[in-house]
Design an enzyme around this catalytic site. Structure first.
Site, short mmCIF file in Angstrom:
data_model
loop_
_atom_site.label_atom_id
_atom_site.label_comp_id
_atom_site.label_asym_id
_atom_site.label_seq_id
_atom_site.Cartn_x
_atom_site.Cartn_y
_atom_site.Cartn_z
N CYS A 117 0.81 -1.09 -0.11
CA CYS A 117 -0.01 0.07 -0.24
C CYS A 117 0.89 1.42 0.16
CB CYS A 117 -0.90 -0.07 1.21
SG CYS A 117 -1.85 -1.67 1.32
N HIS A 144 -2.99 6.79 2.90
CA HIS A 144 -3.64 5.68 2.37
C HIS A 144 -4.87 5.32 3.25
CE1 HIS A 144 -3.94 1.58 1.55
NE2 HIS A 144 -3.43 1.06 2.67
N ASN A 148 -10.34 -0.29 0.94
CA ASN A 148 -8.88 -0.44 0.82
C ASN A 148 -8.32 -0.82 -0.62
OD1 ASN A 148 -5.92 -0.95 0.79
ND2 ASN A 148 -6.03 -1.84 2.99
N1 ACO Z 1 -18.04 -8.37 10.65
C1 ACO Z 1 -18.72 -8.45 11.68
N2 ACO Z 1 -17.75 -8.74 12.92
C2 ACO Z 1 -16.73 -8.88 12.56
C3 ACO Z 1 -16.14 -8.92 11.47
C4 ACO Z 1 -16.83 -8.42 10.16
N3 ACO Z 1 -16.28 -8.45 8.89
N4 ACO Z 1 -14.51 -8.92 11.41
C5 ACO Z 1 -14.38 -9.29 12.80
N5 ACO Z 1 -15.47 -9.46 13.33
C6 ACO Z 1 -15.71 -9.50 14.91
C7 ACO Z 1 -14.53 -10.17 15.44
O1 ACO Z 1 -14.74 -11.68 15.45
C8 ACO Z 1 -14.77 -9.83 16.97
O2 ACO Z 1 -15.39 -10.55 17.48
P1 ACO Z 1 -15.53 -10.98 19.06
O3 ACO Z 1 -15.25 -9.74 19.86
O4 ACO Z 1 -16.71 -11.56 19.40
O5 ACO Z 1 -14.14 -11.76 19.17
C9 ACO Z 1 -15.17 -8.36 16.53
O6 ACO Z 1 -15.77 -8.30 15.60
C10 ACO Z 1 -13.96 -7.33 16.56
O7 ACO Z 1 -12.62 -7.81 15.95
P2 ACO Z 1 -11.45 -7.16 15.85
O8 ACO Z 1 -10.50 -7.73 14.82
O9 ACO Z 1 -10.87 -6.98 17.31
O10 ACO Z 1 -11.96 -5.87 15.17
P3 ACO Z 1 -11.13 -4.47 15.01
O11 ACO Z 1 -11.71 -3.41 15.75
O12 ACO Z 1 -9.58 -4.67 15.16
O13 ACO Z 1 -11.21 -4.15 13.41
C11 ACO Z 1 -9.94 -4.35 11.39
C12 ACO Z 1 -10.77 -5.26 12.44
C13 ACO Z 1 -11.06 -3.49 10.51
C14 ACO Z 1 -9.50 -5.43 10.45
C15 ACO Z 1 -8.82 -3.55 11.95
O14 ACO Z 1 -8.14 -4.39 12.88
C16 ACO Z 1 -8.10 -2.80 10.92
O15 ACO Z 1 -8.63 -2.12 10.05
N6 ACO Z 1 -6.69 -3.23 11.13
C17 ACO Z 1 -5.80 -2.44 10.04
C18 ACO Z 1 -6.17 -2.79 8.27
C19 ACO Z 1 -5.06 -2.11 7.71
O16 ACO Z 1 -4.70 -1.23 8.03
N7 ACO Z 1 -4.71 -2.98 6.92
C20 ACO Z 1 -3.32 -2.45 6.20
C21 ACO Z 1 -3.51 -2.78 4.74
S1 ACO Z 1 -4.41 -4.19 4.35
C22 ACO Z 1 -3.76 -4.50 2.72
O17 ACO Z 1 -2.59 -3.96 2.35
C23 ACO Z 1 -4.76 -5.22 1.86
#
Ligand code: ACO
Length: 308
Positions: A109, A233, A263
């Site tokens: 990215c 980004h 993304n």
């Molecule tokens: N829909 C509903 N619930 C979900 C989903 C979904 N799509 N995905 C996860 N959950 C649930 C999980 O199972 C968890 O449930 P639990 O509390 O019962 O265990 C809860 O939601 C919270 O999950 P987390 O993983 O803690 O959610 P978080 O707030 O961390 O958000 C996310 C997840 C959006 C992926 C975040 O961590 C993020 O944005 N990370 C960085 C992403 C990024 O910047 N990537 C970089 C580049 S990506 C690339 O290059 C392709």
């Protein structure tokens, strides 16, 4: 001394739009969860990297008032090449009809910022205009049954024409970073699907973006308050908000297009830049801070003083 200016900008996204509600129909997720946790409302999918890159490149060349024969090099930043061999940039070079050289660059990215700075380097050693394109079709390496990745990704391409100018030009500062010990956090093996440790990537991303952006601001000889527009980004709205807060840059001075595109990896910064240009948010003399991070992990920032 030869510097650069950005003369034209263009984008391309596939026609097919997937909304959060569309995803909720097949996955255990909801519009409310995706919106609140990521800021994404919809994304374009079904793109082919070379085809999106060709269209974005043509738009950028037309926007610059130029002809493909006026371009010396095609530099394509992508994580999702059409094939391992040949380089997708060669397909793009032929598709647009550029007479010069072509090469791919993969810094996930961060790729577009790496590409922009690499173009400035080419210009410094004598190259003519460089068409820098960021294009990715993440939908092709996504497991659409995996809700953790499926809700995040989208396809698209954005391109700029980088033109040589006499003197220092518009690129005031830049920095690159990489930490390959973190490669397990975000990866896709040959023939496999994207995997991400979202929480760890989130934590690391905020830290490296802030450090890298602060260094770029300092090296440009300006203050955070001088940044007219942050072009980050677009991975997660909350990452952008956290970075803005730590940098002391108000959210109103940040370009957000994640709601429409998700993304799009290498395409995300040029998609955001194009949106800012089309909506009249950029004026000559403005300081733009471009900053990206992604798989590798890699990160990169650049400060531009807009010249057009
Ligand atoms: N829909 C509903 N619930 C979900 C989903 C979904 N799509 N995905 C996860 N959950 C649930 C999980 O199972 C968890 O449930 P639990 O509390 O019962 O265990 C809860 O939601 C919270 O999950 P987390 O993983 O803690 O959610 P978080 O707030 O961390 O958000 C996310 C997840 C959006 C992926 C975040 O961590 C993020 O944005 N990370 C960085 C992403 C990024 O910047 N990537 C970089 C580049 S990506 C690339 O290059 C392709």
């Amino acid at each position: 001394m030869r510097g650069i200016t950005i003369r034209g900008c263009g984008i391309s996204v596939p026609d097919k739009v997937l909304t959060n509600d569309d995803l909720s129909a097949t996955l255990d997720t909801s519009d409310a969860w995706i919106t609140e946790r990521t800021g994404i409302k919809e994304r374009h999918v079904g793109g082919i990297t070379s085809q999106m890159a060709i269209e974005a490149g043509r738009h950028a060349i037309a926007d610059a008032g130029l002809d493909p024969s006026d371009i010396d090099v095609v530099l394509l930043a992508t994580t999702t090449p059409d094939a391992l061999v040949p380089a997708t940039s060669a397909t793009v070079q032929a598709g647009i009809g550029v007479p010069g050289g072509a090469f791919d660059l993969n810094a996930a990215c961060s790729g577009f910022v790496y590409g922009l700075v690499a173009a400035a380097g080419l210009v410094a050693v004598g190259s003519g205009r460089v068409l820098v394109i960021g294009a990715d079709a993440l939908s092709r390496i996504t497991d659409w049954d995996d809700r953790t990745m499926a809700v995040l990704v989208g396809d698209g391409a954005g391109a700029v024409v980088v033109e040589p100018v006499d003197g220092p030009g518009d690129l005031l500062s830049w920095n690159f970073g990489a930490d390959g010990t973190l490669r397990h956090l975000l990866r896709c093996d040959h023939g496999g699907y994207l995997f991400m440790d979202g929480k760890e990537v989130f934590r690391k991303a905020v830290r490296v973006v802030v450090e890298s952006a602060e260094r770029a601001i300092q090296d440009a000889g300006i203050q955070a308050s001088d940044v007219d527009l942050l072009v980050p980004h677009q991975a997660n709205l909350r990452i952008i908000q956290a970075a803005c807060q730590r940098l002391g840059i108000p959210e109103e001075r940040t370009v957000m297009v994640i709601d429409r595109y998700g993304n799009t990896s290498s395409a995300s910064i040029p998609l955001a830049l194009d949106d800012a240009l089309r909506s009249g948010r950029v004026s000559p003399g403005n300081h733009l801070l471009l900053t990206g991070f992604g798989g590798g992990m890699t990160w990169a920032s650049a400060v531009l003083r807009w010249g057009r």
